[in-house]
Design a protein around this motif. Structure first.
Motif, PDB file in Angstrom:
ATOM      1  N   PHE B  35       0.844  -1.210   0.000  1.00 33.13           N
ATOM      2  CA  PHE B  35       0.000   0.000   0.000  1.00 33.13           C
ATOM      3  C   PHE B  35       0.875   1.254   0.000  1.00 33.13           C
ATOM      4  O   PHE B  35       0.611   2.218  -0.711  1.00 33.13           O
ATOM      5  CB  PHE B  35      -0.929   0.009   1.221  1.00 33.13           C
ATOM      6  CG  PHE B  35      -2.262  -0.641   0.984  1.00 33.13           C
ATOM      7  CD1 PHE B  35      -2.346  -1.976   0.611  1.00 33.13           C
ATOM      8  CD2 PHE B  35      -3.442   0.069   1.135  1.00 33.13           C
ATOM      9  CE1 PHE B  35      -3.573  -2.586   0.392  1.00 33.13           C
ATOM     10  CE2 PHE B  35      -4.672  -0.526   0.916  1.00 33.13           C
ATOM     11  CZ  PHE B  35      -4.744  -1.852   0.551  1.00 33.13           C
ATOM     12  N   SER B  36       1.916   1.223   0.819  1.00 33.92           N
ATOM     13  CA  SER B  36       2.793   2.389   0.941  1.00 33.92           C
ATOM     14  C   SER B  36       3.535   2.672  -0.377  1.00 33.92           C
ATOM     15  O   SER B  36       3.634   3.827  -0.808  1.00 33.92           O
ATOM     16  CB  SER B  36       3.771   2.134   2.086  1.00 33.92           C
ATOM     17  OG  SER B  36       4.821   3.023   2.041  1.00 33.92           O
ATOM     18  N   HIS B  39       0.995   4.038  -2.944  1.00 36.01           N
ATOM     19  CA  HIS B  39       0.599   5.422  -2.649  1.00 36.01           C
ATOM     20  C   HIS B  39       1.731   6.389  -2.972  1.00 36.01           C
ATOM     21  O   HIS B  39       1.492   7.489  -3.480  1.00 36.01           O
ATOM     22  CB  HIS B  39       0.186   5.541  -1.179  1.00 36.01           C
ATOM     23  CG  HIS B  39      -0.352   6.894  -0.844  1.00 36.01           C
ATOM     24  ND1 HIS B  39       0.351   7.789  -0.078  1.00 36.01           N
ATOM     25  CD2 HIS B  39      -1.498   7.522  -1.216  1.00 36.01           C
ATOM     26  CE1 HIS B  39      -0.357   8.906   0.027  1.00 36.01           C
ATOM     27  NE2 HIS B  39      -1.473   8.774  -0.658  1.00 36.01           N
ATOM     28  N   GLY B  40       2.980   5.965  -2.725  1.00 31.58           N
ATOM     29  CA  GLY B  40       4.132   6.806  -3.032  1.00 31.58           C
ATOM     30  C   GLY B  40       4.231   7.121  -4.513  1.00 31.58           C
ATOM     31  O   GLY B  40       4.672   8.198  -4.898  1.00 31.58           O
ATOM     32  N   ARG B  43      -0.300   8.058  -5.800  1.00 33.45           N
ATOM     33  CA  ARG B  43      -0.904   9.106  -4.958  1.00 33.45           C
ATOM     34  C   ARG B  43      -2.397   9.337  -5.222  1.00 33.45           C
ATOM     35  O   ARG B  43      -2.885  10.444  -5.188  1.00 33.45           O
ATOM     36  CB  ARG B  43      -0.116  10.415  -5.095  1.00 33.45           C
ATOM     37  CG  ARG B  43       1.257  10.334  -4.465  1.00 33.45           C
ATOM     38  CD  ARG B  43       2.009  11.604  -4.598  1.00 33.45           C
ATOM     39  NE  ARG B  43       2.062  12.059  -5.962  1.00 33.45           N
ATOM     40  CZ  ARG B  43       2.834  11.527  -6.903  1.00 33.45           C
ATOM     41  NH1 ARG B  43       3.614  10.508  -6.613  1.00 33.45           N
ATOM     42  NH2 ARG B  43       2.825  11.983  -8.130  1.00 33.45           N
ATOM     43  N   ARG B  45      -5.483   7.915  -3.542  1.00 34.79           N
ATOM     44  CA  ARG B  45      -5.894   7.062  -2.415  1.00 34.79           C
ATOM     45  C   ARG B  45      -6.971   6.058  -2.827  1.00 34.79           C
ATOM     46  O   ARG B  45      -6.977   4.932  -2.387  1.00 34.79           O
ATOM     47  CB  ARG B  45      -6.420   7.914  -1.253  1.00 34.79           C
ATOM     48  CG  ARG B  45      -5.360   8.795  -0.633  1.00 34.79           C
ATOM     49  CD  ARG B  45      -5.920   9.563   0.542  1.00 34.79           C
ATOM     50  NE  ARG B  45      -5.939   8.770   1.758  1.00 34.79           N
ATOM     51  CZ  ARG B  45      -4.897   8.639   2.568  1.00 34.79           C
ATOM     52  NH1 ARG B  45      -3.764   9.243   2.288  1.00 34.79           N
ATOM     53  NH2 ARG B  45      -4.983   7.919   3.660  1.00 34.79           N
ATOM     54  N   VAL B  48      -5.520   2.903  -4.604  1.00 35.74           N
ATOM     55  CA  VAL B  48      -4.454   2.117  -3.974  1.00 35.74           C
ATOM     56  C   VAL B  48      -4.895   0.674  -3.721  1.00 35.74           C
ATOM     57  O   VAL B  48      -4.196  -0.275  -4.082  1.00 35.74           O
ATOM     58  CB  VAL B  48      -3.979   2.789  -2.666  1.00 35.74           C
ATOM     59  CG1 VAL B  48      -3.045   1.866  -1.901  1.00 35.74           C
ATOM     60  CG2 VAL B  48      -3.261   4.091  -2.973  1.00 35.74           C
ATOM     61  N   GLN B 130       6.917  15.174  -7.015  1.00 36.52           N
ATOM     62  CA  GLN B 130       6.666  13.721  -7.075  1.00 36.52           C
ATOM     63  C   GLN B 130       6.205  13.305  -8.471  1.00 36.52           C
ATOM     64  O   GLN B 130       6.628  12.276  -8.993  1.00 36.52           O
ATOM     65  CB  GLN B 130       5.616  13.338  -6.028  1.00 36.52           C
ATOM     66  CG  GLN B 130       6.153  13.388  -4.606  1.00 36.52           C
ATOM     67  CD  GLN B 130       5.060  13.207  -3.571  1.00 36.52           C
ATOM     68  OE1 GLN B 130       3.888  13.473  -3.831  1.00 36.52           O
ATOM     69  NE2 GLN B 130       5.442  12.768  -2.390  1.00 36.52           N
ATOM     70  N   THR B 134       8.238  10.752 -10.822  1.00 33.91           N
ATOM     71  CA  THR B 134       7.549   9.558 -11.326  1.00 33.91           C
ATOM     72  C   THR B 134       7.687   9.463 -12.838  1.00 33.91           C
ATOM     73  O   THR B 134       7.923   8.388 -13.391  1.00 33.91           O
ATOM     74  CB  THR B 134       6.050   9.598 -10.928  1.00 33.91           C
ATOM     75  OG1 THR B 134       5.965   9.784  -9.525  1.00 33.91           O
ATOM     76  CG2 THR B 134       5.346   8.322 -11.296  1.00 33.91           C
ATOM     77  N   VAL B 153      14.057   5.507  -1.969  1.00 26.98           N
ATOM     78  CA  VAL B 153      12.748   5.650  -1.322  1.00 26.98           C
ATOM     79  C   VAL B 153      12.680   4.782  -0.064  1.00 26.98           C
ATOM     80  O   VAL B 153      12.235   5.227   0.991  1.00 26.98           O
ATOM     81  CB  VAL B 153      11.604   5.295  -2.305  1.00 26.98           C
ATOM     82  CG1 VAL B 153      10.252   5.496  -1.647  1.00 26.98           C
ATOM     83  CG2 VAL B 153      11.713   6.121  -3.570  1.00 26.98           C
TER      84      VAL B 153
END
Lengths: 153, 197
Positions: B35-36, B39-40, B43, B45, B48, B130, B134, B153
């Motif tokens: 999940f982390s 989300h990174g 982004r 939510r 995810v 970000q 990406t 990261v």
């Protein structure tokens, strides 16, 4: 970028260089403008990459595993259905029918050609040659009698 | 100790043999991490969980191919990052298809309704950064992307990466160096042609 910087780059960016390596790197950087410039770019990029570090990521809601299981089951069902769908697809069925007809036709022509070879029968020369080679029925009868007599004795 | 014979290696073997409890343990062990990571990168939510489900479905179907050359988390990490980039690619295609259906006026109105990165308040500058990173990461190979993310990261050291991937430390360093160079080149291209990526 010179080798001494390249070799120590990862530790330099992570701030984990040993004192001795740190001195070596700094000494090189003092006299090398190219490496100073390249290293500055690498450091900036490293900072940008670190901006992706997760912040307040949502926690998995309860029942997540059950939902994963349902998705897996759905994928499995979908893939088995797609195999059947491919088999039952009209275009695929037509191709199978055509291939079967082709196979039957080839098999039929093969059998017919074999039949025509045998229908002519052996040539007279071949028959004579076989008869000459094989022992006559009279000879074989004598041979059998001789065997029986010797056995009896 | 050989990774295959560790506690986690045994867990993977059990899951490969079809034991559901073992697969469930893998999911529960790594779901928060997955999940982390997602989300990174994306982004969003709301998306995810959907991407995470897809990741674990892929893990389930590919687990038999897992050959213990890397650790399980490295493997799951790679699948997760790839899935995120697939998602971003699809989202981009969907946006292009949607825009191709609109008239020029409608496209202009839609673009104006989206907050432009350059004019966002300062609090959003991290989001813009970000987005930019990406995009840059989409310009390197899957392996380079995974290594860079594990290093920068997740904060793993070169030594840890070597242990996780089964490569030696020098190989990791060379790969990371090349990946960093590619990122810088991609950034230069992007600066020359804004909006090209």
């Amino acid at each position: 970028m010179h080798q001494v910087i390249q070799d120590n780059l990862e530790e330099y960016l992570a701030g984990s260089l040993r004192a001795e390596d740190q001195r070596q790197v700094e000494s090189h950087l003092e006299g090398c403008a190219d490496c100073r410039r390249d290293l500055a770019s690498m450091r900036e990029m490293s900072g940008w990459l670190q901006s992706l570090r997760g912040e307040q990521a949502p926690e998995p809601a309860s029942g997540f595993y059950a939902r994963v299981s349902r998705r897996i089951a759905a994928v499995e069902e979908e893939s088995s259905r797609s195999i059947w769908a491919a088999l039952l697809e009209p275009a695929f069925a037509r191709r199978v029918a055509f291939a079967s007809l082709l196979l039957l036709a080839s098999l039929g022509s093969f059998l017919v050609s074999r039949e025509s070879d045998y229908s002519q029968g052996p040539t007279p020369e071949l028959v004579l040659a076989v008869e000459n080679e094989a022992p006559s029925s009279l000879d074989s009868r004598d041979h059998m009698l001789a065997t029986l007599v010797s056995y009896h004795k | 100790m050989d990774y295959e014979n560790t506690q986690e290696g045994t867990l993977v073997h059990r899951a490969q043999a079809g034991e559901e409890a073992a697969f469930r343990e893998i999911v529960e062990r790594y779901q928060t991490k997955v999940f982390s990571i997602i989300h990174g990168i994306v982004r969003q939510r709301n998306d995810v969980e959907d991407i995470a489900q897809q990741v674990f479905a892929k893990v389930y179907f590919s687990l038999r191919k897992f050959d213990f050359r890397s650790s399980l988390i490295t493997w799951v990490y790679k699948i997760t990052v790839n899935e995120c980039y697939d998602y971003l690619r699809k989202r981009k295609v969907r946006k292009l298809v949607y825009e191709s259906d609109l008239s020029e006026d409608e496209v202009r109105r839609t673009e104006n309704s989206e907050p432009a990165i350059d004019h966002r308040p300062l609090a959003d500058s991290n989001l813009a950064r970000q987005d930019y990173v990406t995009k840059l990461l989409s310009k390197v190979s899957e392996e380079e992307r995974t290594l860079l993310m594990l290093k920068e990261v997740e904060g793993h050291s070169v030594e840890e990466l070597a242990g996780m991937t089964g490569m030696n430390e020098n190989t990791i360093k060379v790969k990371l160096f090349r990946a960093r160079q590619k990122l810088l080149k991609a950034a230069q291209r992007l600066d020359r042609a804004p909006g090209a990526v």
